[in-house]
Write a protein that holds these residues in place. Structure first.
Motif, PDB file in Angstrom:
ATOM      1  N   HIS A 163     -28.939  -2.213 -20.237  1.00  0.00           N
ATOM      2  CA  HIS A 163     -29.047  -1.285 -21.401  1.00  0.00           C
ATOM      3  C   HIS A 163     -29.747  -2.176 -22.332  1.00  0.00           C
ATOM      4  O   HIS A 163     -28.811  -3.189 -22.674  1.00  0.00           O
ATOM      5  N   TYR A 164     -30.540  -1.881 -23.165  1.00  0.00           N
ATOM      6  CA  TYR A 164     -30.931  -2.258 -24.464  1.00  0.00           C
ATOM      7  C   TYR A 164     -30.621  -1.656 -25.591  1.00  0.00           C
ATOM      8  O   TYR A 164     -30.946  -0.571 -25.743  1.00  0.00           O
ATOM      9  N   ASN A 165     -29.981  -2.322 -26.818  1.00  0.00           N
ATOM     10  CA  ASN A 165     -29.410  -1.695 -27.898  1.00  0.00           C
ATOM     11  C   ASN A 165     -28.589  -0.928 -27.985  1.00  0.00           C
ATOM     12  O   ASN A 165     -27.798  -0.882 -28.842  1.00  0.00           O
ATOM     13  N   LYS A 166     -28.777   0.064 -27.020  1.00  0.00           N
ATOM     14  CA  LYS A 166     -27.734   1.392 -26.716  1.00  0.00           C
ATOM     15  C   LYS A 166     -27.549   1.602 -25.445  1.00  0.00           C
ATOM     16  O   LYS A 166     -28.593   1.208 -24.730  1.00  0.00           O
ATOM     17  N   TRP A 167     -26.716   2.350 -25.055  1.00  0.00           N
ATOM     18  CA  TRP A 167     -26.568   2.928 -23.682  1.00  0.00           C
ATOM     19  C   TRP A 167     -27.953   3.760 -23.048  1.00  0.00           C
ATOM     20  O   TRP A 167     -28.557   3.794 -22.394  1.00  0.00           O
TER      21      TRP A 167
END
Length: 167
Positions: A163-167
């Motif tokens: 996951h990138y930056n947030k879920w």
């Protein structure tokens, strides 16, 4: 990266000794692991005594491979002088254990990491058996020896778990 991708838990061992020099290399690798605040909370008990190796599986059901392994390493945490309220030591110990597993694999040895901490009964029995001081916590038992089996290497990378930056 080869060792990371191809290391497997080995549960069958050849009847072949592991040298003191090999054990020292494994412990050197362990002691080069990162640790919070560089506290290096580790101590290691090397077990070669067949009576002790054969006793552990009697109370720890996931250590049956010790009946064949010529040696085991018990990484322990000295809790007497921990930094940061003592909350990061299990991460420190896990990094040291992983270094042992990877170095062993690079040397042609097999290992199996068997958890001890946080199971109270395992911790109590191992502590008693090895005469550990009260402030020393046994974290794991690592079986070490020449592999008596080959284990399939399977793909473990799962892009859906990234996951990138947030879920």
């Amino acid at each position: 990266m080869k060792e990371i991708y191809t290391r497997r838990s080995i549960r069958k061992y050849e009847n072949k000794p592991v040298t003191d020099e090999q054990i020292n290399e494994l412990l050197r690798a362990a002691m080069y692991a990162p640790s919070a605040g560089n506290e290096q909370p580790w101590h290691f008990v090397v077990i070669r005594d067949r009576a002790i190796l054969d006793e552990i599986p009697k109370f720890h059901p996931y250590t049956q491979m010790l009946y064949e392994a010529p040696v085991a390493i018990v990484p322990c945490c000295d809790t007497s002088n921990l930094k940061y309220d003592g909350v990061f030591w299990i991460q420190d110990m896990s990094a040291a254990i992983q270094n042992i597993l990877l170095e062993a694999h690079s040397m042609g040895l097999g290992t199996c990491w068997c958890g001890v901490y946080p199971r109270e009964i395992f911790m109590e029995k191992v502590s008693e058996m090895l005469s550990l001081p009260e402030h020393v916590v046994p974290v794991a038992v690592i079986a070490v020896g020449y592999p008596g089996e080959e284990r399939e290497v399977r793909e473990r990378f799962r892009p859906e778990r990234v996951h990138y930056n947030k879920w």
